[in-house]
Design a protein around this motif. Sequence first.
Motif, PDB file in Angstrom:
ATOM      1  N   HIS A   1       0.837  -1.205   0.000  1.00 54.43           N
ATOM      2  CA  HIS A   1       0.000   0.000   0.000  1.00 54.43           C
ATOM      3  C   HIS A   1       0.870   1.253   0.000  1.00 54.43           C
ATOM      4  O   HIS A   1       0.596   2.212  -0.734  1.00 54.43           O
ATOM      5  N   VAL A   2       1.925   1.243   0.794  1.00 52.91           N
ATOM      6  CA  VAL A   2       2.848   2.385   0.849  1.00 52.91           C
ATOM      7  C   VAL A   2       3.531   2.575  -0.498  1.00 52.91           C
ATOM      8  O   VAL A   2       3.634   3.690  -1.014  1.00 52.91           O
ATOM      9  N   TRP A   3       4.004   1.467  -1.087  1.00 58.30           N
ATOM     10  CA  TRP A   3       4.692   1.527  -2.379  1.00 58.30           C
ATOM     11  C   TRP A   3       3.782   2.118  -3.462  1.00 58.30           C
ATOM     12  O   TRP A   3       4.209   2.941  -4.274  1.00 58.30           O
ATOM     13  N   GLU A   4       2.526   1.701  -3.479  1.00 59.51           N
ATOM     14  CA  GLU A   4       1.592   2.198  -4.491  1.00 59.51           C
ATOM     15  C   GLU A   4       1.238   3.665  -4.250  1.00 59.51           C
ATOM     16  O   GLU A   4       0.996   4.407  -5.203  1.00 59.51           O
ATOM     17  N   LYS A   5       1.176   4.086  -2.997  1.00 56.75           N
ATOM     18  CA  LYS A   5       0.893   5.481  -2.682  1.00 56.75           C
ATOM     19  C   LYS A   5       2.004   6.404  -3.174  1.00 56.75           C
ATOM     20  O   LYS A   5       1.764   7.588  -3.472  1.00 56.75           O
ATOM     21  N   LEU A   6       3.216   5.879  -3.244  1.00 54.10           N
ATOM     22  CA  LEU A   6       4.357   6.680  -3.702  1.00 54.10           C
ATOM     23  C   LEU A   6       4.477   6.704  -5.218  1.00 54.10           C
ATOM     24  O   LEU A   6       5.406   7.308  -5.755  1.00 54.10           O
ATOM     25  N   ASN A   7       3.564   6.048  -5.903  1.00 48.76           N
ATOM     26  CA  ASN A   7       3.586   6.015  -7.368  1.00 48.76           C
ATOM     27  C   ASN A   7       2.847   7.227  -7.933  1.00 48.76           C
ATOM     28  O   ASN A   7       1.803   7.106  -8.583  1.00 48.76           O
ATOM     29  N   LYS A   8       3.384   8.386  -7.682  1.00 42.94           N
ATOM     30  CA  LYS A   8       2.795   9.638  -8.163  1.00 42.94           C
ATOM     31  C   LYS A   8       3.811  10.384  -9.028  1.00 42.94           C
ATOM     32  O   LYS A   8       5.010  10.150  -8.907  1.00 42.94           O
ATOM     33  N   PRO A   9       3.319  11.273  -9.923  1.00 42.44           N
ATOM     34  CA  PRO A   9       4.251  12.031 -10.764  1.00 42.44           C
ATOM     35  C   PRO A   9       5.298  12.758  -9.926  1.00 42.44           C
ATOM     36  O   PRO A   9       5.001  13.268  -8.855  1.00 42.44           O
ATOM     37  N   VAL A  10       6.515  12.796 -10.420  1.00 40.76           N
ATOM     38  CA  VAL A  10       7.679  13.421  -9.775  1.00 40.76           C
ATOM     39  C   VAL A  10       8.100  12.650  -8.520  1.00 40.76           C
ATOM     40  O   VAL A  10       9.263  12.275  -8.371  1.00 40.76           O
ATOM     41  N   ILE A  11       7.157  12.385  -7.613  1.00 46.91           N
ATOM     42  CA  ILE A  11       7.479  11.657  -6.382  1.00 46.91           C
ATOM     43  C   ILE A  11       8.001  10.260  -6.713  1.00 46.91           C
ATOM     44  O   ILE A  11       8.849   9.713  -5.998  1.00 46.91           O
ATOM     45  N   LYS A  12       7.520   9.693  -7.821  1.00 45.49           N
ATOM     46  CA  LYS A  12       7.951   8.357  -8.225  1.00 45.49           C
ATOM     47  C   LYS A  12       9.455   8.291  -8.437  1.00 45.49           C
ATOM     48  O   LYS A  12      10.078   7.240  -8.248  1.00 45.49           O
ATOM     49  N   LEU A  13      10.070   9.413  -8.819  1.00 47.11           N
ATOM     50  CA  LEU A  13      11.515   9.449  -9.024  1.00 47.11           C
ATOM     51  C   LEU A  13      12.269   9.187  -7.728  1.00 47.11           C
ATOM     52  O   LEU A  13      13.386   8.661  -7.737  1.00 47.11           O
ATOM     53  N   PHE A  14      11.671   9.583  -6.601  1.00 41.81           N
ATOM     54  CA  PHE A  14      12.316   9.426  -5.294  1.00 41.81           C
ATOM     55  C   PHE A  14      11.725   8.243  -4.509  1.00 41.81           C
ATOM     56  O   PHE A  14      12.037   8.082  -3.329  1.00 41.81           O
ATOM     57  N   ARG A  15      10.877   7.455  -5.137  1.00 45.87           N
ATOM     58  CA  ARG A  15      10.174   6.386  -4.426  1.00 45.87           C
ATOM     59  C   ARG A  15      11.112   5.394  -3.739  1.00 45.87           C
ATOM     60  O   ARG A  15      10.879   5.066  -2.566  1.00 45.87           O
ATOM     61  N   PRO A  16      12.174   4.892  -4.387  1.00 44.62           N
ATOM     62  CA  PRO A  16      13.037   3.928  -3.695  1.00 44.62           C
ATOM     63  C   PRO A  16      13.655   4.483  -2.405  1.00 44.62           C
ATOM     64  O   PRO A  16      13.702   3.785  -1.385  1.00 44.62           O
ATOM     65  N   LYS A  17      14.092   5.748  -2.435  1.00 43.87           N
ATOM     66  CA  LYS A  17      14.703   6.332  -1.241  1.00 43.87           C
ATOM     67  C   LYS A  17      13.670   6.590  -0.150  1.00 43.87           C
ATOM     68  O   LYS A  17      13.928   6.344   1.030  1.00 43.87           O
ATOM     69  N   ILE A  18      12.502   7.098  -0.542  1.00 45.05           N
ATOM     70  CA  ILE A  18      11.456   7.362   0.447  1.00 45.05           C
ATOM     71  C   ILE A  18      10.981   6.049   1.066  1.00 45.05           C
ATOM     72  O   ILE A  18      10.791   5.951   2.283  1.00 45.05           O
TER      73      ILE A  18
END
Length: 222
Positions: A65-82
């Motif tokens: 659920h957390v991983w999918e929530k981070l799948n947003k424009p621009v934010i997706k670029l930082f998803r692995p670190k977040i």
Amino acid sequence: MSSSKYADLGQALSEHFQATLHLSRVALALEWTILTRFIVGVVVSTLLSIIYLVWTLRGSRQPLHVWEKLNKPVIKLFRPKIFAFLLCGVNPYVGSIDIRISTFSKGFCTGIMRDRQKNRNPFKSIHATALATLAETVGELALLSTLGPKDRAILIEIKMEFTKKARGLLTASSDFTPPMTTETTEANEEGNEAKTVVVIKDRVLDTVAEAHLTWNVKRGDQ
């Protein structure tokens, strides 16, 4: 008379050129201002979104659920670190290795770990405990992605098979398919057990280790 005409024409052309140059400078300055404001707006909104997501998703027991929530424009670029930051908040020991989740879906997880001096042994290769931590993290995520929000999984056994010295960038992957309910009941009368397998490969796709993990799954309705 003719020289006076040419002088007036030259002056008019010069004034026209200067006016055009001035207008071009004003237009460029205006466009640069708009572009700068747009960039600043995007950066600020992205930072605010990241702060909001980190605050609302902290401590979540549903990693997919957390991983999918981070799948947003621009934010997706930082998803692995977040995601790694949030993961360390739930399981602080994960911070002992430099792990980044690259692919995550229901029942499947892939993570990478970079070679760091702090994770090395005296033989200049990655320490076995670092490999075990990588395998446990990836295997647990693959398992948790198939469980309900109130379910829990506790590691009760881990078997590591080391086939090659681990050096450089490593990739760990786990593909977990939940067994049928009837099969699970027959095979595990004493409790709910689940087994995950994690394969760790190096840059040249050679298998450096394989982990077999056994989990005790506690259902939320139990």
